[in-house]
Design an enzyme around this catalytic site. Structure first.
Site, short mmCIF file in Angstrom:
data_model
loop_
_atom_site.label_atom_id
_atom_site.label_comp_id
_atom_site.label_asym_id
_atom_site.label_seq_id
_atom_site.Cartn_x
_atom_site.Cartn_y
_atom_site.Cartn_z
N HIS A 138 0.96 -1.12 0.04
CA HIS A 138 0.15 0.19 0.00
C HIS A 138 0.87 1.28 -0.07
CE1 HIS A 138 -2.84 2.70 1.71
NE2 HIS A 138 -3.64 1.99 1.35
N ASP A 149 2.71 -4.25 8.00
CA ASP A 149 1.58 -3.62 7.90
C ASP A 149 0.33 -4.68 7.96
OD1 ASP A 149 -0.79 -2.32 6.85
OD2 ASP A 149 0.00 -2.00 4.79
N GLN A 181 -4.95 -5.17 7.00
CA GLN A 181 -5.83 -5.91 6.54
C GLN A 181 -5.82 -7.45 7.38
OE1 GLN A 181 -8.01 -5.31 4.43
NE2 GLN A 181 -7.37 -3.25 3.79
N LYS A 239 -10.75 -0.50 10.10
CA LYS A 239 -11.05 -1.46 9.25
C LYS A 239 -11.40 -2.65 10.24
CE LYS A 239 -7.24 -0.46 6.09
NZ LYS A 239 -7.99 0.26 5.01
N CYS A 251 -4.85 2.05 -3.88
CA CYS A 251 -3.45 2.66 -3.20
C CYS A 251 -2.36 1.61 -3.21
CB CYS A 251 -3.68 2.85 -1.85
SG CYS A 251 -5.08 4.28 -1.41
#
Lengths: 310, 399
Positions: free
Chosen positions: B114, B191, B194, B217, B358
């Site tokens: 991303h 990261d 997700q 999220k 993104c």
């Protein structure tokens, strides 16, 4: 092409709907980019296309498919239709301003700004009212001897001729406007009574004799006849009262009006008026241009003075 | 899991007019989270950790509870290891600018990052001359471990990788990635934007050095995020943002920073958001990750099996839906992805994402204009995915 049509349509809708203003702005941005030779990168067209096809898809897959496939062509068609529509709207507005009818000078037909066609209506020979069935384009002063009719301010550069009937609603509507026009402008003014209704036939010899007896008082007589109740016009006593009030010698006029000489003069004048191809009243001729029906004052004034938009 | 009961917790789903498949962008919020936020503004709208009055004490207590809840949720050993941020991007930037990277230091990322985990390194490369290495993925979107090994052998300071890609839903083999990085002395930041909402992650067990993720999220409020860092590492880092509430005292010429986590949480915080995030964590724990995974895999399998039947449709990532979490990202040759997404919304109120998500670098390197991404969560249903598939077929038929 879609951006332009979207801008026009959304621009109009957004006058009434605040929720469409952002879309209109987006469309404008797209148009502005195009006219400044930059690509429209906002995705506006794609977004709108998807929304429209999506809405159609819920109703008919075939319609959605066709719409999607021929989107550009439809945009062009809509664009041309919009431009044509704007042109005709503009022309209609122009005609209404210039001639009091969206369709042009003396042209009948539906006009949104004059839905009842009041500015084109005439009282027809025989007494019926409405839009005349004659040919407006044939109305003319050519070959008509105006010297036979009451006139004032003879020798002025401009000329106004009113052919009307004392008991015609539309002449009565036009008369004060014509009177205002001639009072505000130095014109050679001629009036002719054309009796579309039989009950006003007797006013032809009276008018002829009154003008013959005293030209100055004749115009006052005219004003009084148009100012009076329509139902009174047919009554001889009413007219006699007016004549007397103004200062006419009523007996002399009555005597004159029954003379053979007057009768032949009246017939001569009617024949002369027929040369105008008149089919109803009022008709106002301003410097030779015939205006059938009662027009707004601005129309009379504009034709008299030429092009003026203020 | 009683799906009807779960769905009744989400105001938008109660109405039943919207099919929300944009969970990779942000999830919906249950009433419990909304109530927690409202409660703050209604009952104790004060500052945390500053004033002494009863409202401030209450906020401080609630924020502390949220921090503990998040720490437990990710398996952190100490609650101070949880730093509240605005989002994943801020967490990654905090590490990027606080770690003390210098010219020649090597940062390794994947090729599916991303922008949040790409741009900071590009900027640092330009500003101070770090070396940014990108490990490619294979055709199925799986990280090329051979190239990763080679990159580590060549020397690395930091491995900063996306745990689960928002592009295709594929997760990297994190344990292996972390272990191998540590073997060469490199630090690892993941990261987790997700990953955290969809699978149980134990940072202590994983031994990851830093983990950044977002609240929005995972049922939490927008503008909330977390940076997890090992305590000993965080203590060594210089704060990224400084000022109010980061120092215990200051003179006109000097200052003394507070210990972690305060030294990284400059200025007045989003207390309502933090408290809402705490409520979100509690909600997710009640649902359980076994349930979440099961629902996502079941729904993703159905969509995948239907989509692969459509001519010209390409699913990004592996064919096996169990490797793609709750994400199905696809494109059709010659069809505009934005138009598909807009028409799904217009025809059936289906919210999906379209574009490059993104991850522009991945799309641009492959000359793919973009994709449509449906991202699922535990509150989605089989009826919804059936509607999605049917409407997608309908939309494609007219394009």
């Amino acid at each position: 092409m879609f951006c332009i049509i979207a801008f026009i349509v959304l621009g109009i809708i957004s006058i009434f709907s605040a929720s469409h203003r952002e879309l209109a702005k987006e469309a404008f941005d797209c148009v502005f980019r195009r006219i400044t030779f930059r690509p429209c990168t906002t995705g506006f067209k794609e977004k709108m296309k998807a929304r429209l096809v999506g809405k159609l898809l819920n109703r008919s897959a075939l319609a959605a498919k066709l719409f999607n496939r021929h989107f550009e062509l439809l945009s062009w068609i809509l664009f041309i239709a919009t431009i044509a529509s704007i042109f005709w709207t503009g022309k209609g507005l122009f005609n209404f301003y210039m001639y009091g009818s969206c369709n042009g000078l003396n042209k009948s037909g539906f006009c949104a700004l004059d839905p009842k066609g009041e500015n084109n209506k005439v009282s027809q020979t025989g007494g019926s009212c409405g839009t005349g069935e004659g040919d407006e384009s044939k109305v003319t002063l050519s070959g008509v001897n105006l010297d036979l009719f009451p006139s004032k301010n003879i020798g002025a550069k401009d000329e106004v001729v009113l052919i009307g009937c004392y008991s015609c609603d539309y002449t009565r509507k036009a008369y004060p406007l014509v009177k205002q026009l001639i009072s505000e402008n130095p014109v050679n003014y001629t009036f002719a009574h054309y009796p579309v209704k039989e009950e006003t036939l007797y006013l032809l010899p009276i008018g002829y004799c009154a003008y013959k007896q005293d030209q100055a008082k004749y115009w006052e007589l005219n004003d009084r006849l148009f100012a009076g109740e329509k139902s009174d016009i047919a009554r001889r006593e009413f007219v006699d009262t007016i004549l007397k009030d103004i200062g006419y010698d009523v007996d002399a006029i009555n005597s004159c009006s029954t003379s053979p000489e007057t009768n032949s003069a009246v017939v001569e004048r009617r024949i002369e008026l027929e040369k105008t191809n008149i089919y109803g009243t009022p008709i106002v001729f301003i410097n030779g241009k015939g205006l059938v029906g009662p027009k707004p004052y601005r129309v009379y004034e504009r034709i008299l003075k030429g092009w003026r938009f203020w | 899991m009683d799906i009807n009961k779960v769905r009744s917790d989400f105001p938008l789903l109660r109405e039943g007019k919207t099919i929300y498949f944009d969970n990779a962008c942000q999830s919906l919020r249950p009433q419990q989270v909304i109530d927690a936020i409202s409660e703050y503004y209604r009952d104790y709208p004060a500052c945390s950790g500053r004033s002494m009055h009863h409202l401030a004490v209450k906020v401080t207590q609630k924020c502390d509870e949220a921090r503990k809840a998040v720490a437990n949720f990710i398996g952190a050993k100490h609650k101070e290891e949880v730093i509240f941020t605005r989002n994943t991007t801020e967490g990654i930037n905090l590490v990027a600018y606080s770690l003390g990277l210098k010219k020649g230091d090597v940062v390794i990322t994947s090729d599916k990052e991303h922008n949040s985990n790409l741009i900071p390194w590009q900027v640092l490369k330009e500003k101070i001359g770090i070396v940014h290495k990108i490990i490619p993925s294979d055709s199925d979107g799986l990280l090329d471990m051979e190239q990763y090994d080679q990159a580590l052998r060549d020397g690395a300071t930091l491995v900063s990788m996306v745990f689960t890609s928002n592009l295709d839903g594929v997760s990297i083999p994190t344990e292996e990635v972390v272990k191998k990085a540590h073997q060469v002395g490199a630090k690892v930041m993941l990261d987790g934007a997700q990953a955290i909402p969809h699978q149980k992650i134990d940072v202590a067990k994983l031994d990851v050095d830093f983990l950044a993720f977002s609240g929005h999220k995972m049922l939490g409020p927008t503008g909330t995020g977390v940076l997890y860092g090992k305590r000993e590492l965080l203590n060594k880092l210089e704060p990224f943002l400084v000022g109010g509430d980061t120092v215990s005292s200051s003179t006109y010429t000097s200052h003394e920073f507070l210990p972690i986590p305060e030294k990284f949480e400059a200025g007045l915080q989003d207390y309502a958001g933090i408290i809402g995030l705490g409520a979100a964590v509690r909600y997710l724990e009640n649902v359980g990750f076994d349930t979440i995974s099961h629902v996502e895999h079941e729904l993703n399998s159905y969509i995948t099996n239907e989509l692969i039947k459509i001519d010209g449709l390409t699913i990004i990532g592996p064919a096996d839906p169990t490797l793609r979490s709750g994400i199905v990202s696809f494109y059709l040759k010659g069809k505009d992805h934005h138009q598909i997404a807009l028409m799904l919304d217009e025809t059936a109120g289906i919210c999906v994402r379209s574009g490059q998500h993104c991850v522009h670098s991945w799309f641009n390197s492959r000359n793919i204009p973009g994709s449509v991404r449906a991202s699922l969560y535990f509150y989605n249903t089989m009826e919804e995915v059936e509607s999605f598939v049917n409407n997608l077929k309908k939309v494609i038929s007219v394009l």
